[in-house]
Design a protein around this motif. Structure first.
Motif, PDB file in Angstrom:
ATOM      1  N   TYR A  56       0.813  -1.207   0.000  1.00 25.20           N
ATOM      2  CA  TYR A  56       0.000   0.000   0.000  1.00 25.20           C
ATOM      3  C   TYR A  56       0.856   1.271   0.000  1.00 25.20           C
ATOM      4  CZ  TYR A  56      -3.825  -3.173   1.296  1.00 25.20           C
ATOM      5  OH  TYR A  56      -4.752  -4.190   1.321  1.00 25.20           O
ATOM      6  N   LEU A  57       2.009   1.197   0.636  1.00 24.89           N
ATOM      7  CA  LEU A  57       2.867   2.384   0.752  1.00 24.89           C
ATOM      8  C   LEU A  57       3.811   2.557  -0.427  1.00 24.89           C
ATOM      9  CD1 LEU A  57       3.800   2.192   4.564  1.00 24.89           C
ATOM     10  CD2 LEU A  57       2.070   3.630   3.471  1.00 24.89           C
ATOM     11  N   THR A  58       4.271   1.437  -1.013  1.00 24.95           N
ATOM     12  CA  THR A  58       5.302   1.520  -2.058  1.00 24.95           C
ATOM     13  C   THR A  58       4.892   0.902  -3.391  1.00 24.95           C
ATOM     14  OG1 THR A  58       6.354  -0.591  -1.469  1.00 24.95           O
ATOM     15  CG2 THR A  58       7.045   1.373  -0.244  1.00 24.95           C
ATOM     16  N   GLY A  59       3.893   0.024  -3.393  1.00 21.54           N
ATOM     17  CA  GLY A  59       3.505  -0.665  -4.619  1.00 21.54           C
ATOM     18  C   GLY A  59       4.304  -1.926  -4.884  1.00 21.54           C
ATOM     19  N   PHE A  60       5.196  -2.314  -3.956  1.00 19.85           N
ATOM     20  CA  PHE A  60       5.993  -3.532  -4.138  1.00 19.85           C
ATOM     21  C   PHE A  60       5.063  -4.745  -4.049  1.00 19.85           C
ATOM     22  CE2 PHE A  60       9.003  -6.871  -3.115  1.00 19.85           C
ATOM     23  CZ  PHE A  60      10.112  -6.528  -3.870  1.00 19.85           C
ATOM     24  N   PRO A  61       5.178  -5.731  -4.964  1.00 17.43           N
ATOM     25  CA  PRO A  61       4.264  -6.881  -4.998  1.00 17.43           C
ATOM     26  C   PRO A  61       4.163  -7.608  -3.657  1.00 17.43           C
ATOM     27  CG  PRO A  61       5.644  -6.847  -6.955  1.00 17.43           C
ATOM     28  CD  PRO A  61       6.172  -5.780  -6.036  1.00 17.43           C
ATOM     29  N   ILE A  62       2.938  -7.924  -3.260  1.00 15.69           N
ATOM     30  CA  ILE A  62       2.697  -8.534  -1.959  1.00 15.69           C
ATOM     31  C   ILE A  62       3.333  -9.917  -1.872  1.00 15.69           C
ATOM     32  CG2 ILE A  62       0.927  -9.351  -0.362  1.00 15.69           C
ATOM     33  CD1 ILE A  62      -0.951  -7.272  -1.537  1.00 15.69           C
ATOM     34  N   GLY A  63       3.144 -10.730  -2.907  1.00 12.37           N
ATOM     35  CA  GLY A  63       3.666 -12.092  -2.876  1.00 12.37           C
ATOM     36  C   GLY A  63       5.167 -12.141  -2.758  1.00 12.37           C
ATOM     37  N   THR A  64       5.838 -11.314  -3.529  1.00  8.01           N
ATOM     38  CA  THR A  64       7.298 -11.292  -3.489  1.00  8.01           C
ATOM     39  C   THR A  64       7.804 -10.848  -2.130  1.00  8.01           C
ATOM     40  OG1 THR A  64       7.345 -10.757  -5.861  1.00  8.01           O
ATOM     41  CG2 THR A  64       9.359 -10.379  -4.611  1.00  8.01           C
ATOM     42  N   MET A  65       7.192  -9.808  -1.567  1.00  6.86           N
ATOM     43  CA  MET A  65       7.596  -9.331  -0.247  1.00  6.86           C
ATOM     44  C   MET A  65       7.308 -10.382   0.818  1.00  6.86           C
ATOM     45  SD  MET A  65       9.005  -7.225   1.725  1.00  6.86           S
ATOM     46  CE  MET A  65       9.370  -5.952   0.499  1.00  6.86           C
ATOM     47  N   ASN A  66       6.181 -11.076   0.685  1.00  6.67           N
ATOM     48  CA  ASN A  66       5.849 -12.136   1.638  1.00  6.67           C
ATOM     49  C   ASN A  66       6.920 -13.221   1.632  1.00  6.67           C
ATOM     50  OD1 ASN A  66       3.786 -13.634   3.401  1.00  6.67           O
ATOM     51  ND2 ASN A  66       4.083 -15.083   1.724  1.00  6.67           N
ATOM     52  N   LEU A  67       7.400 -13.563   0.464  1.00  6.21           N
ATOM     53  CA  LEU A  67       8.446 -14.578   0.342  1.00  6.21           C
ATOM     54  C   LEU A  67       9.736 -14.118   1.023  1.00  6.21           C
ATOM     55  CD1 LEU A  67       9.218 -17.325  -0.904  1.00  6.21           C
ATOM     56  CD2 LEU A  67       9.915 -16.087  -2.961  1.00  6.21           C
ATOM     57  N   LEU A  68      10.099 -12.850   0.839  1.00  5.16           N
ATOM     58  CA  LEU A  68      11.322 -12.322   1.444  1.00  5.16           C
ATOM     59  C   LEU A  68      11.209 -12.257   2.969  1.00  5.16           C
ATOM     60  CD1 LEU A  68      12.122  -9.411  -1.058  1.00  5.16           C
ATOM     61  CD2 LEU A  68      13.196 -11.672  -0.947  1.00  5.16           C
ATOM     62  N   LEU A  69      10.056 -11.864   3.461  1.00  2.00           N
ATOM     63  CA  LEU A  69       9.866 -11.732   4.903  1.00  2.00           C
ATOM     64  C   LEU A  69       9.866 -13.078   5.619  1.00  2.00           C
ATOM     65  CD1 LEU A  69       7.074  -8.983   5.027  1.00  2.00           C
ATOM     66  CD2 LEU A  69       9.494  -8.715   5.611  1.00  2.00           C
ATOM     67  N   GLY A  92       4.465 -24.166   1.298  1.00  2.76           N
ATOM     68  CA  GLY A  92       3.341 -23.272   1.560  1.00  2.76           C
ATOM     69  C   GLY A  92       3.683 -21.821   1.299  1.00  2.76           C
ATOM     70  N   THR A  93       4.877 -21.412   1.701  1.00  2.62           N
ATOM     71  CA  THR A  93       5.302 -20.021   1.497  1.00  2.62           C
ATOM     72  C   THR A  93       5.426 -19.688   0.014  1.00  2.62           C
ATOM     73  OG1 THR A  93       6.522 -20.036   3.599  1.00  2.62           O
ATOM     74  CG2 THR A  93       7.104 -18.337   1.988  1.00  2.62           C
ATOM     75  N   VAL A  94       6.047 -20.584  -0.741  1.00  2.00           N
ATOM     76  CA  VAL A  94       6.252 -20.351  -2.170  1.00  2.00           C
ATOM     77  C   VAL A  94       4.922 -20.334  -2.923  1.00  2.00           C
ATOM     78  CG1 VAL A  94       7.258 -21.285  -4.290  1.00  2.00           C
ATOM     79  CG2 VAL A  94       8.600 -21.251  -2.177  1.00  2.00           C
ATOM     80  N   THR A  95       4.055 -21.322  -2.647  1.00  2.00           N
ATOM     81  CA  THR A  95       2.772 -21.380  -3.355  1.00  2.00           C
ATOM     82  C   THR A  95       1.893 -20.192  -2.996  1.00  2.00           C
ATOM     83  OG1 THR A  95       1.906 -22.843  -1.622  1.00  2.00           O
ATOM     84  CG2 THR A  95       2.763 -23.885  -3.628  1.00  2.00           C
ATOM     85  N   LEU A  96       1.860 -19.800  -1.718  1.00  2.00           N
ATOM     86  CA  LEU A  96       1.050 -18.646  -1.332  1.00  2.00           C
ATOM     87  C   LEU A  96       1.565 -17.381  -2.003  1.00  2.00           C
ATOM     88  CD1 LEU A  96      -1.159 -17.303   0.335  1.00  2.00           C
ATOM     89  CD2 LEU A  96       0.473 -17.108   2.221  1.00  2.00           C
ATOM     90  N   SER A  97       2.873 -17.186  -1.965  1.00  2.00           N
ATOM     91  CA  SER A  97       3.455 -15.993  -2.586  1.00  2.00           C
ATOM     92  C   SER A  97       3.170 -15.965  -4.088  1.00  2.00           C
ATOM     93  CB  SER A  97       4.967 -15.960  -2.332  1.00  2.00           C
ATOM     94  OG  SER A  97       5.237 -15.938  -0.935  1.00  2.00           O
ATOM     95  N   PHE A  98       3.274 -17.118  -4.719  1.00  2.00           N
ATOM     96  CA  PHE A  98       2.999 -17.195  -6.169  1.00  2.00           C
ATOM     97  C   PHE A  98       1.542 -16.875  -6.462  1.00  2.00           C
ATOM     98  CE2 PHE A  98       1.268 -19.807  -9.624  1.00  2.00           C
ATOM     99  CZ  PHE A  98       1.965 -19.284 -10.698  1.00  2.00           C
ATOM    100  N   PHE A  99       0.630 -17.487  -5.721  1.00  2.00           N
ATOM    101  CA  PHE A  99      -0.796 -17.268  -5.976  1.00  2.00           C
ATOM    102  C   PHE A  99      -1.224 -15.835  -5.653  1.00  2.00           C
ATOM    103  CE2 PHE A  99      -1.476 -22.039  -5.437  1.00  2.00           C
ATOM    104  CZ  PHE A  99      -1.685 -22.229  -6.804  1.00  2.00           C
ATOM    105  N   ILE A 100      -0.609 -15.221  -4.639  1.00  2.00           N
ATOM    106  CA  ILE A 100      -0.945 -13.829  -4.319  1.00  2.00           C
ATOM    107  C   ILE A 100      -0.631 -12.930  -5.507  1.00  2.00           C
ATOM    108  CG2 ILE A 100      -0.287 -11.839  -2.929  1.00  2.00           C
ATOM    109  CD1 ILE A 100      -0.004 -13.699  -0.537  1.00  2.00           C
ATOM    110  N   ASP A 101       0.541 -13.093  -6.088  1.00  2.00           N
ATOM    111  CA  ASP A 101       0.907 -12.259  -7.239  1.00  2.00           C
ATOM    112  C   ASP A 101       0.145 -12.677  -8.500  1.00  2.00           C
ATOM    113  OD1 ASP A 101       2.590 -10.755  -5.714  1.00  2.00           O
ATOM    114  OD2 ASP A 101       4.436 -11.750  -6.366  1.00  2.00           O
ATOM    115  N   ALA A 102      -0.146 -13.988  -8.623  1.00  2.00           N
ATOM    116  CA  ALA A 102      -0.846 -14.471  -9.812  1.00  2.00           C
ATOM    117  C   ALA A 102      -2.305 -14.030  -9.832  1.00  2.00           C
ATOM    118  CB  ALA A 102      -0.759 -15.996  -9.888  1.00  2.00           C
ATOM    119  N   THR A 103      -2.902 -13.849  -8.666  1.00  2.00           N
ATOM    120  CA  THR A 103      -4.307 -13.426  -8.599  1.00  2.00           C
ATOM    121  C   THR A 103      -4.446 -11.946  -8.257  1.00  2.00           C
ATOM    122  OG1 THR A 103      -4.456 -14.071  -6.253  1.00  2.00           O
ATOM    123  CG2 THR A 103      -5.051 -15.739  -7.896  1.00  2.00           C
ATOM    124  N   ALA A 104      -3.369 -11.201  -8.392  1.00  2.00           N
ATOM    125  CA  ALA A 104      -3.394  -9.774  -8.062  1.00  2.00           C
ATOM    126  C   ALA A 104      -4.405  -9.002  -8.908  1.00  2.00           C
ATOM    127  CB  ALA A 104      -2.000  -9.175  -8.223  1.00  2.00           C
TER     128      ALA A 104
END
Length: 289
Positions: A56-69, A92-104
């Protein structure tokens, strides 16, 4: 040799089930987040919620950031939970991060305009997804790992308690209204997840102290259709030896049990308490993977 072959087949089956369940659960999670939370600037739970704040603050993809965190918690999982659980967490982390960005793309339009209804709908869908993961002993990474380490508590409630801190931080950044709707969605997520894990059937544990324990036991078997167990007890005041009837019944059978006891022994003492996930003959069976 034959035993080793059966063990290998069981392991392959378990891995396949974990993979399928993880894909389904994380997909539901991502859909609930992008379709109902993101359009209204709500937050999901755990590290995904932090990733959403950054988005919300920067526009950085949620899934990618979730994976890094998740990297530090995955290292924590390797230390405390072992290699298999860590492998499941990585999946679980990889699939969730992928689906978050894929369904953005779902977040580009507002499906439900009412913020409260959208929070409830998203919380329900995410709760079903996470509940499926927990029921089959897998997870989506993030605070799920913390919940698994603190396994003496219900996982959904552990995650919810930790998420309250995230909601407080979001209230300062965004608005109180959005924070409240986020809290509602997260509360529903935790409760739906717990309900999926323990099942929807409501059971009651009944303890009956009576001078006619055998008659009551027989009545429960014949009239209600459930077995009962006799426990040895001793009166705290009188010191007299007593037998306590213990039985698990359905919620709809409470009135019938009360009537049965009243007919057999009007002076009997009845205590009923909630119970969940009753496993055994006549009730539910454990999930096998």
């Amino acid at each position: 040799m034959k035993t080793a072959g059966l063990a290998d087949k069981a392991l392959v089956k378990r891995c396949f089930v974990v993979f399928v369940v993880t894909v389904i659960g994380t997909l539901l999670y991502a859909i609930g987040m992008n379709a109902f939370f993101v359009p209204h600037h709500f937050l999901a739970g755990g590290l995904a919620g932090i990733a959403m704040i950054i988005y919300y603050l920067t526009g950085f993809p949620i899934g990618t950031m979730n994976l890094l965190l998740n990297v530090p918690l995955l290292l924590l999982s390797l230390r405390y939970m072992g290699k298999f659980y860590t492998a499941v967490s990585i999946l679980g982390t990889v699939t969730l991060s992928f689906f978050i960005d894929a369904t953005a793309f779902l977040s580009q339009s507002i499906i439900i305009h009412s913020p409260l209804v959208s929070a409830i709908t998203g919380g329900f869908i995410i709760g079903v997804g996470t509940g499926i993961l927990y029921r089959y002993n897998t997870n989506s990474g993030g605070l799920d790992i913390v919940g698994a380490i603190l396994k003496n508590l219900e996982i959904g409630n552990v995650v919810f308690a930790l998420n309250v801190l995230i909601v407080g931080a979001s209230a300062a950044i965004f608005s109180l209204e959005r924070a409240v709707c986020t809290l509602i969605g997260m509360y529903l997520t935790a409760n739906v997840a717990n309900r999926v894990v323990i099942g929807t059937a409501q059971r009651k544990a009944a303890f009956i102290v009576s001078r006619k324990p055998l008659e009551i036991t027989d009545g429960i078997l014949r009239e209600i259709g459930h077995g009962a167990t006799l426990l040895d007890g001793q009166g705290g005041f009188s010191g007299a030896r007593k037998q306590i009837v213990f039985a698990i019944i359905d919620l709809t059978q409470i009135a019938k049990l009360r009537q049965l006891i009243h007919v057999i022994d009007p002076h009997a003492f009845l205590f009923i308490m909630n119970t969940t996930d009753v496993i055994g003959q006549g009730f539910t069976t454990p999930v096998a993977i």
